[in-house]
Design a protein around this motif. Sequence first.
Motif, mmCIF file in Angstrom:
data_model
loop_
_atom_site.group_PDB
_atom_site.id
_atom_site.type_symbol
_atom_site.label_atom_id
_atom_site.label_comp_id
_atom_site.label_asym_id
_atom_site.label_seq_id
_atom_site.Cartn_x
_atom_site.Cartn_y
_atom_site.Cartn_z
ATOM 1 N N MET A 1 0.606 -1.418 0.147
ATOM 2 C CA MET A 1 0.100 0.001 -0.281
ATOM 3 C C MET A 1 0.728 1.291 0.395
ATOM 4 O O MET A 1 2.109 1.018 0.827
ATOM 5 N N ASN A 2 0.538 2.030 -0.852
ATOM 6 C CA ASN A 2 1.418 3.328 -1.099
ATOM 7 C C ASN A 2 0.726 4.613 -0.233
ATOM 8 O O ASN A 2 -0.615 4.277 0.275
ATOM 9 N N TYR A 3 1.249 5.532 0.506
ATOM 10 C CA TYR A 3 0.901 6.750 1.046
ATOM 11 C C TYR A 3 -0.526 7.307 1.259
ATOM 12 O O TYR A 3 -1.590 7.073 1.485
ATOM 13 N N ARG A 4 -1.358 7.395 0.083
ATOM 14 C CA ARG A 4 -1.859 7.792 -1.139
ATOM 15 C C ARG A 4 -3.167 6.919 -0.772
ATOM 16 O O ARG A 4 -4.414 7.264 -0.108
ATOM 17 N N ASP A 5 -3.324 5.711 -0.990
ATOM 18 C CA ASP A 5 -4.225 5.025 -0.351
ATOM 19 C C ASP A 5 -4.277 4.502 1.558
ATOM 20 O O ASP A 5 -5.155 4.659 1.393
ATOM 21 N N ALA A 6 -3.065 4.617 1.925
ATOM 22 C CA ALA A 6 -3.116 4.585 3.165
ATOM 23 C C ALA A 6 -4.314 5.874 3.797
ATOM 24 O O ALA A 6 -5.145 5.710 4.579
ATOM 25 N N ARG A 7 -4.138 6.951 2.995
ATOM 26 C CA ARG A 7 -4.434 8.201 3.384
ATOM 27 C C ARG A 7 -6.030 8.343 2.623
ATOM 28 O O ARG A 7 -7.148 8.686 3.698
ATOM 29 N N LYS A 8 -6.434 8.071 1.488
ATOM 30 C CA LYS A 8 -7.495 7.597 1.378
ATOM 31 C C LYS A 8 -8.763 6.710 2.771
ATOM 32 O O LYS A 8 -9.760 7.125 2.454
ATOM 33 N N ILE A 9 -8.040 4.868 3.328
ATOM 34 C CA ILE A 9 -8.572 4.823 4.329
ATOM 35 C C ILE A 9 -8.967 5.859 5.613
ATOM 36 O O ILE A 9 -9.923 5.762 6.378
ATOM 37 N N ALA A 10 -8.066 6.228 6.021
ATOM 38 C CA ALA A 10 -7.997 6.923 6.810
ATOM 39 C C ALA A 10 -8.987 8.468 6.630
ATOM 40 O O ALA A 10 -10.225 9.020 7.590
ATOM 41 N N ARG A 11 -8.984 8.470 5.527
ATOM 42 C CA ARG A 11 -9.848 9.566 5.189
ATOM 43 C C ARG A 11 -11.653 9.294 5.738
ATOM 44 O O ARG A 11 -12.374 9.638 6.332
ATOM 45 N N LYS A 12 -11.933 7.722 4.942
ATOM 46 C CA LYS A 12 -12.369 7.313 5.080
ATOM 47 C C LYS A 12 -13.349 7.135 7.012
ATOM 48 O O LYS A 12 -14.237 7.052 7.610
ATOM 49 N N ALA A 13 -12.589 6.590 7.332
ATOM 50 C CA ALA A 13 -12.318 6.033 9.129
ATOM 51 C C ALA A 13 -12.648 7.838 10.134
ATOM 52 O O ALA A 13 -13.447 6.898 10.814
ATOM 53 N N GLU A 14 -12.454 8.129 9.827
ATOM 54 C CA GLU A 14 -12.439 9.449 9.900
ATOM 55 C C GLU A 14 -13.565 10.287 9.790
ATOM 56 O O GLU A 14 -13.691 10.123 10.475
ATOM 57 N N LYS A 15 -13.818 9.786 8.287
ATOM 58 C CA LYS A 15 -15.714 10.648 8.469
ATOM 59 C C LYS A 15 -16.472 9.586 9.524
ATOM 60 O O LYS A 15 -17.354 10.235 9.813
ATOM 61 N N SER A 16 -16.300 8.736 9.434
ATOM 62 C CA SER A 16 -17.040 7.892 9.942
ATOM 63 C C SER A 16 -17.229 8.106 11.587
ATOM 64 O O SER A 16 -17.808 7.162 12.147
ATOM 65 N N PHE A 17 -15.694 7.955 11.782
ATOM 66 C CA PHE A 17 -15.966 8.464 13.503
ATOM 67 C C PHE A 17 -16.372 9.462 14.342
ATOM 68 O O PHE A 17 -17.075 9.351 15.068
ATOM 69 N N GLY A 18 -16.665 10.230 12.768
ATOM 70 C CA GLY A 18 -17.694 11.257 13.323
ATOM 71 C C GLY A 18 -17.308 12.254 14.560
ATOM 72 O O GLY A 18 -18.277 12.997 15.150
ATOM 73 N N LEU A 19 -16.221 12.747 13.940
ATOM 74 C CA LEU A 19 -15.418 13.755 15.041
ATOM 75 C C LEU A 19 -16.591 15.271 14.930
ATOM 76 O O LEU A 19 -16.661 15.924 13.691
ATOM 77 N N PRO A 20 -17.398 15.883 15.876
ATOM 78 C CA PRO A 20 -17.489 17.886 15.845
ATOM 79 C C PRO A 20 -16.090 18.278 15.593
ATOM 80 O O PRO A 20 -14.799 17.810 15.763
ATOM 81 N N GLY A 21 -16.865 19.774 15.437
ATOM 82 C CA GLY A 21 -15.605 20.335 14.358
ATOM 83 C C GLY A 21 -14.488 21.001 15.681
ATOM 84 O O GLY A 21 -13.561 21.788 15.674
ATOM 85 N N ASP A 22 -14.846 20.863 16.801
ATOM 86 C CA ASP A 22 -13.998 21.684 18.470
ATOM 87 C C ASP A 22 -14.032 19.891 19.068
ATOM 88 O O ASP A 22 -13.516 20.391 20.574
#
Length: 160
Positions: A1-22
Motif C-alpha cells: 500500500m502506498n501513502y495515498r491509499d492509506a490516506r484514503k482509508i484514513a479519511r473514510k475512517a475519520e468521517k465515519s468516526f464522526g468528530l465535531p469541529g471542536d
Amino acid sequence: MNYRDARKIARKAEKSFGLPGDATLQFIQNKLEAQRGRKIQIDELPGLAGTELCGIWLVCTDRDIVLHAPVKSAWHRQQIILHEFSHMILSHDLQRTHEELAAALLPDIDVDIVRALGRSSYTDDAELTAEALADQLATRLINSETEPTTEPLAFRRVFG
C-alpha cells in the motif's frame, strides 16, 4: 500500500468516526471509551526509551492501555497517542503482537490476558494507515475551534 491509499482509508475512517469541529484529544478518548465500552489508560513508560517502539497499545480484558516513550514535547506525546487511537478507530487486527516486549517492560502484567500492538515503523499497511489517520486527527485538533489546555507548540497564539 502506498501513502495515498492509506490516506484514503484514513479519511473514510475519520468521517465515519464522526468528530465535531471542536474535537480535542480528550474528546477522542471519551468517544473511543464509549464505543469500546472500556476505559483507556494513558501512561508514559520510561522503559520504551531507547527501544524501537515509541508507543504500544495493550488490550486487556477490562481496559485498553496506551503507553508511550518519554517525549520532550506535548505535540510528540499527542501524536503517539493519536497513532494508537487510530489503530482503535481502524479496528486493526491485533494478531501481530509485541507480547514478549510487553512482558519484559511490564513484568507484572499477565501476558495471557493482554494483546499488544506496538508502534515502531510504518513499513506495513496497518502502521501506514494508522499514521495517516493520526496525522489527519492532529491537523483537526490544531484547527479545532476549542482552545485545548495544552495546545502543542502554541500554534494558535503564534499564527493566529
